[in-house]
Scaffold this motif. Structure first.
Motif: not given
Length: 262
Positions: A20, A23, A28-29, A168, A205-206, A209, A212, A215, A218
């Motif tokens: 993490q 970012s 964006n977060y 998550r 989504e953020n 993200n 990470n 898939k 998610r």
């Protein structure tokens, strides 16, 4: 701190937040909303002579916000990558009154009665031994000093919500209830002064993200949220559509108490 489970959890936290780190400060977060930082400072009401420690500081978002209002800030975290980002940001902002320390919340490397204010922000849901860590934070707090705990809570369906949180980010342990947060103060013979809850809108989504999220998880999380919106099941997140994206509201709780003199 010799417990094998604790050591495993610290390793998971380090791995998660190494991912993490790059970012974590991104606009964006939702983690560095200036409005909430301003609210946090207003509620804490620091004095210019105060010394602060932020426990499990990450990139020291909280500590950097407090720095202009106090004498000195210590940011302690177990993940070197997070501290490095924080140090770089301080250099960019010309903040000179912050010290970065690598350490664990279970064993704070400071003497008793060292700080005027002790803060932990959005970290307790990663801890196994919350009572021991809270007591350790109290230990390094001066008599009459303020202990600020800010973390998320669940409104309903806590087990389901915590399961999704772990999908998550596997370093997640459990969100405390507002009652458990208050109990940490009263069980430590502290004067409990403030408990206020704020809703923070979060883009699904953020949110995924940032960690990470793989898939498979998610897709499963996204479908659980859609099923909740359509009334097929409940997640405890109370998701909704906004701007062609799925959102939910995190419930951040600001708690503050004082270390009494008796």
């Amino acid at each position: 701190m010799n417990n094998i489970a604790d050591k495993k959890q610290i390793s998971m936290i380090q791995k998660s937040f190494e991912t993490q780190a790059a970012s974590f400060d991104s606009k964006n977060y939702h983690l560095s909303k200036q409005e909430y930082l301003n609210y946090m400072i207003e509620k804490t009401a620091p004095q210019k002579t105060d010394t602060i420690i932020e426990v499990a500081s990450g990139t020291c978002i909280c500590g950097r916000a407090f720095a202009p209002f106090v004498s000195h800030v210590t940011c302690l975290d177990t993940t070197s990558a997070m501290l490095e980002i924080g140090k770089t940001e301080c250099e960019k902002m010309n903040i000179r009154n912050i010290t970065f320390v690598k350490g664990i919340a279970e064993e704070l490397p400071f003497l008793d009665n060292s700080f005027d204010i002790v803060i932990s922000r959005l970290a307790f849901h990663h801890f196994i031994n919350v009572k021991e860590i809270f007591a350790e934070m109290k230990r390094v707090l001066k008599q009459g000093g303020k202990l600020v705990l800010i973390d998320m809570t669940n409104k309903d369906f806590a087990d389901t919500a915590n399961t999704i949180e772990k999908m998550r980010d596997n370093s997640h342990v459990r969100n405390l209830s507002i009652f458990e947060m208050k109990d940490l103060y009263t069980e430590n013979n502290m004067t409990f002064e403030v408990q206020e809850e704020t809703e923070i809108p979060v883009s699904l989504e953020n949110w995924m993200n940032l960690t990470n999220t793989n898939k498979k998880n998610r897709q499963k999380i996204r479908q659980l949220m859609i099923d909740d919106i359509e009334g097929k099941s409940v997640t405890g997140f109370f998701p909704y559509y906004k701007q062609n994206d799925i959102y939910f509201n995190h419930h951040w709780v600001f708690n503050m108490g004082k270390k009494t003199t008796f």
